[in-house]
Write a protein that holds these residues in place. Structure first.
Motif, PDB file in Angstrom:
ATOM      1  N   THR A 171     -40.885  -6.285  37.676  1.00  0.00           N
ATOM      2  CA  THR A 171     -42.174  -6.612  37.055  1.00  0.00           C
ATOM      3  C   THR A 171     -43.280  -6.800  38.091  1.00  0.00           C
ATOM      4  N   LEU A 172     -42.918  -7.136  39.319  1.00  0.00           N
ATOM      5  CA  LEU A 172     -43.921  -7.375  40.351  1.00  0.00           C
ATOM      6  C   LEU A 172     -44.344  -6.106  41.080  1.00  0.00           C
ATOM      7  N   LEU A 173     -43.503  -5.060  41.035  1.00  0.00           N
ATOM      8  CA  LEU A 173     -43.810  -3.818  41.736  1.00  0.00           C
ATOM      9  C   LEU A 173     -44.845  -3.000  40.959  1.00  0.00           C
ATOM     10  N   PRO A 174     -45.655  -2.204  41.664  1.00  0.00           N
ATOM     11  CA  PRO A 174     -46.523  -1.238  40.972  1.00  0.00           C
ATOM     12  C   PRO A 174     -45.662  -0.271  40.155  1.00  0.00           C
ATOM     13  N   SER A 175     -46.253   0.364  39.156  1.00  0.00           N
ATOM     14  CA  SER A 175     -45.503   1.162  38.182  1.00  0.00           C
ATOM     15  C   SER A 175     -44.621   2.221  38.830  1.00  0.00           C
ATOM     16  N   LYS A 176     -45.173   3.033  39.743  1.00  0.00           N
ATOM     17  CA  LYS A 176     -44.396   4.112  40.347  1.00  0.00           C
ATOM     18  C   LYS A 176     -43.223   3.575  41.159  1.00  0.00           C
ATOM     19  N   GLN A 177     -43.502   2.554  41.959  1.00  0.00           N
ATOM     20  CA  GLN A 177     -42.429   1.961  42.768  1.00  0.00           C
ATOM     21  C   GLN A 177     -41.378   1.298  41.890  1.00  0.00           C
ATOM     22  N   ALA A 178     -41.826   0.704  40.770  1.00  0.00           N
ATOM     23  CA  ALA A 178     -40.882   0.061  39.863  1.00  0.00           C
ATOM     24  C   ALA A 178     -39.924   1.079  39.260  1.00  0.00           C
ATOM     25  N   VAL A 179     -40.447   2.251  38.883  1.00  0.00           N
ATOM     26  CA  VAL A 179     -39.594   3.299  38.308  1.00  0.00           C
ATOM     27  C   VAL A 179     -38.586   3.791  39.334  1.00  0.00           C
ATOM     28  N   LYS A 180     -39.028   4.015  40.567  1.00  0.00           N
ATOM     29  CA  LYS A 180     -38.117   4.465  41.623  1.00  0.00           C
ATOM     30  C   LYS A 180     -37.043   3.411  41.895  1.00  0.00           C
ATOM     31  N   PHE A 181     -37.470   2.153  41.927  1.00  0.00           N
ATOM     32  CA  PHE A 181     -36.534   1.053  42.166  1.00  0.00           C
ATOM     33  C   PHE A 181     -35.482   0.998  41.060  1.00  0.00           C
ATOM     34  N   ALA A 182     -35.911   1.160  39.814  1.00  0.00           N
ATOM     35  CA  ALA A 182     -34.985   1.084  38.687  1.00  0.00           C
ATOM     36  C   ALA A 182     -33.971   2.217  38.715  1.00  0.00           C
ATOM     37  N   ARG A 183     -34.374   3.380  39.200  1.00  0.00           N
ATOM     38  CA  ARG A 183     -33.483   4.543  39.200  1.00  0.00           C
ATOM     39  C   ARG A 183     -32.241   4.335  40.055  1.00  0.00           C
ATOM     40  N   TRP A 184     -32.407   3.623  41.187  1.00  0.00           N
ATOM     41  CA  TRP A 184     -31.218   3.416  42.025  1.00  0.00           C
ATOM     42  C   TRP A 184     -30.603   2.045  41.827  1.00  0.00           C
ATOM     43  N   ALA A 185     -31.405   1.048  41.489  1.00  0.00           N
ATOM     44  CA  ALA A 185     -30.891  -0.318  41.400  1.00  0.00           C
ATOM     45  C   ALA A 185     -30.141  -0.577  40.100  1.00  0.00           C
ATOM     46  N   ALA A 186     -30.628  -0.028  38.990  1.00  0.00           N
ATOM     47  CA  ALA A 186     -30.009  -0.325  37.695  1.00  0.00           C
ATOM     48  C   ALA A 186     -28.619   0.286  37.531  1.00  0.00           C
ATOM     49  N   PRO A 187     -28.426   1.587  37.822  1.00  0.00           N
ATOM     50  CA  PRO A 187     -27.102   2.166  37.580  1.00  0.00           C
ATOM     51  C   PRO A 187     -26.005   1.611  38.483  1.00  0.00           C
ATOM     52  N   TYR A 188     -26.362   1.264  39.719  1.00  0.00           N
ATOM     53  CA  TYR A 188     -25.349   0.895  40.697  1.00  0.00           C
ATOM     54  C   TYR A 188     -25.305  -0.597  41.006  1.00  0.00           C
ATOM     55  N   GLY A 189     -26.158  -1.376  40.338  1.00  0.00           N
ATOM     56  CA  GLY A 189     -26.229  -2.806  40.634  1.00  0.00           C
ATOM     57  C   GLY A 189     -24.909  -3.531  40.543  1.00  0.00           C
ATOM     58  N   PRO A 190     -24.182  -3.437  39.404  1.00  0.00           N
ATOM     59  CA  PRO A 190     -22.903  -4.150  39.299  1.00  0.00           C
ATOM     60  C   PRO A 190     -21.898  -3.745  40.380  1.00  0.00           C
ATOM     61  N   VAL A 191     -21.876  -2.448  40.712  1.00  0.00           N
ATOM     62  CA  VAL A 191     -20.947  -1.973  41.744  1.00  0.00           C
ATOM     63  C   VAL A 191     -21.315  -2.572  43.100  1.00  0.00           C
ATOM     64  N   ILE A 192     -22.608  -2.603  43.400  1.00  0.00           N
ATOM     65  CA  ILE A 192     -23.057  -3.165  44.683  1.00  0.00           C
ATOM     66  C   ILE A 192     -22.692  -4.649  44.775  1.00  0.00           C
ATOM     67  N   ILE A 193     -22.868  -5.374  43.673  1.00  0.00           N
ATOM     68  CA  ILE A 193     -22.533  -6.805  43.668  1.00  0.00           C
ATOM     69  C   ILE A 193     -21.041  -6.994  43.921  1.00  0.00           C
ATOM     70  N   LEU A 194     -20.209  -6.198  43.252  1.00  0.00           N
ATOM     71  CA  LEU A 194     -18.755  -6.310  43.449  1.00  0.00           C
ATOM     72  C   LEU A 194     -18.378  -5.950  44.881  1.00  0.00           C
ATOM     73  N   VAL A 195     -19.034  -4.966  45.448  1.00  0.00           N
ATOM     74  CA  VAL A 195     -18.749  -4.596  46.840  1.00  0.00           C
ATOM     75  C   VAL A 195     -19.103  -5.743  47.785  1.00  0.00           C
ATOM     76  N   ILE A 196     -20.270  -6.344  47.563  1.00  0.00           N
ATOM     77  CA  ILE A 196     -20.730  -7.431  48.440  1.00  0.00           C
ATOM     78  C   ILE A 196     -19.790  -8.632  48.388  1.00  0.00           C
ATOM     79  N   PHE A 197     -19.381  -9.009  47.172  1.00  0.00           N
ATOM     80  CA  PHE A 197     -18.663 -10.274  47.021  1.00  0.00           C
ATOM     81  C   PHE A 197     -17.148 -10.136  46.906  1.00  0.00           C
ATOM     82  N   LEU A 198     -16.649  -8.915  46.708  1.00  0.00           N
ATOM     83  CA  LEU A 198     -15.203  -8.734  46.609  1.00  0.00           C
ATOM     84  C   LEU A 198     -14.665  -7.774  47.662  1.00  0.00           C
TER      85      LEU A 198
END
Length: 246
Positions: A171-198
């Motif tokens: 919500t804090l990012l400008p629109s274009k940057q927010a869309v780019k951020f969502a493209r990589w962060a949303a699909p892989y977020g749970p996997v990244i969290i599991l990698v970091i903590f497990l």
């Protein structure tokens, strides 16, 4: 490492209560701002089933029963509450931001309340909590609950989906940057969290380099939560560790 089954069960119970209230807070704020979507979807409820997310729960169970860090943990996440941004009366960005921070603020309030209860219990005569088996467990329950809630606050700072930090940054990012951020962060977020903590702690232990900070992020989250409780109660972190692992 020997598994402390009772501690693991207390951690899991604390996590389940904390995550239900966390997600309920998201839904309640969305409804208060004019979007009844989460309420219609059954999210403004205190039913456990409405808020559990399988991967988030699995992470909590694994860290509680099979600690790969210095001690059992209570980290995980619940099913994300998804409000309709255009129905929020104070605008899509500000409204979504308010909904996003509601969960961590609930955990912060629960953590502070639990820490204050610990302070009251430990200000009683020593015999009341050192030699009474019932009081020992009550004290442990509030210490664990406080640490779990503060740990969830710290965990949700990470800008990874489905954690609240992701929604805040989006919500804090400008629109274009927010869309780019969502493209990589949303699909892989749970996997990244599991990698970091497990996965990373397991690799660190396997390679004999488990002391490297990157392989101990879960422990630093725990230590940060304990440090906050220490400030609120005046109890040193090492003593809190003893109360945590009775």
């Amino acid at each position: 490492m020997k598994i402390n089954v009772l501690l693991a069960l207390i951690i899991i119970l604390s996590f389940l209560v904390a995550i239900v209230l966390h997600e309920w807070a998201h839904a309640a704020v969305a409804n208060w701002l004019g979007d009844s979507t989460p309420r219609r979807e059954g999210r403004q409820s205190l039913r456990l089933r409405a808020h559990i997310e399988p991967l988030g729960l699995i992470m909590c169970l694994f860290l509680a029963f099979q600690p790969i860090v210095a001690l059992p943990m209570g980290l995980g996440w619940g099913a994300a509450v998804k409000p309709d941004p255009w129905k929020l009366r104070n605008g899509p960005n500000r409204g979504v931001l308010m909904v996003a921070v509601a969960g961590p603020l609930m955990n912060l309030a629960l953590g502070i309340l639990s820490a204050l209860i610990v302070r009251v219990l430990t200000s009683s005569p020593v015999s009341l909590y050192m030699y009474n088996p019932v009081t020992i467990r009550v004290l442990q329950l509030f210490v664990v609950f406080a640490i779990v809630n503060f740990s969830l606050v710290l965990l949700n700072i990470l800008p990874l989906y489905p954690l609240d930090g992701y929604q805040v940054l989006y919500t804090l990012l400008p629109s274009k940057q927010a869309v780019k951020f969502a493209r990589w962060a949303a699909p892989y977020g749970p996997v990244i969290i599991l990698v970091i903590f497990l996965v990373l702690p397991f690799i660190g232990r396997l390679l004999g380099i488990g002391d490297f900070f990157l392989f101990n992020l879960a422990f630093y989250v725990w230590w940060g939560a304990a440090a906050v409780i220490a400030m609120l109660t005046g109890i040193p972190v090492q003593i809190l560790l003893g109360m945590y692992t009775f």
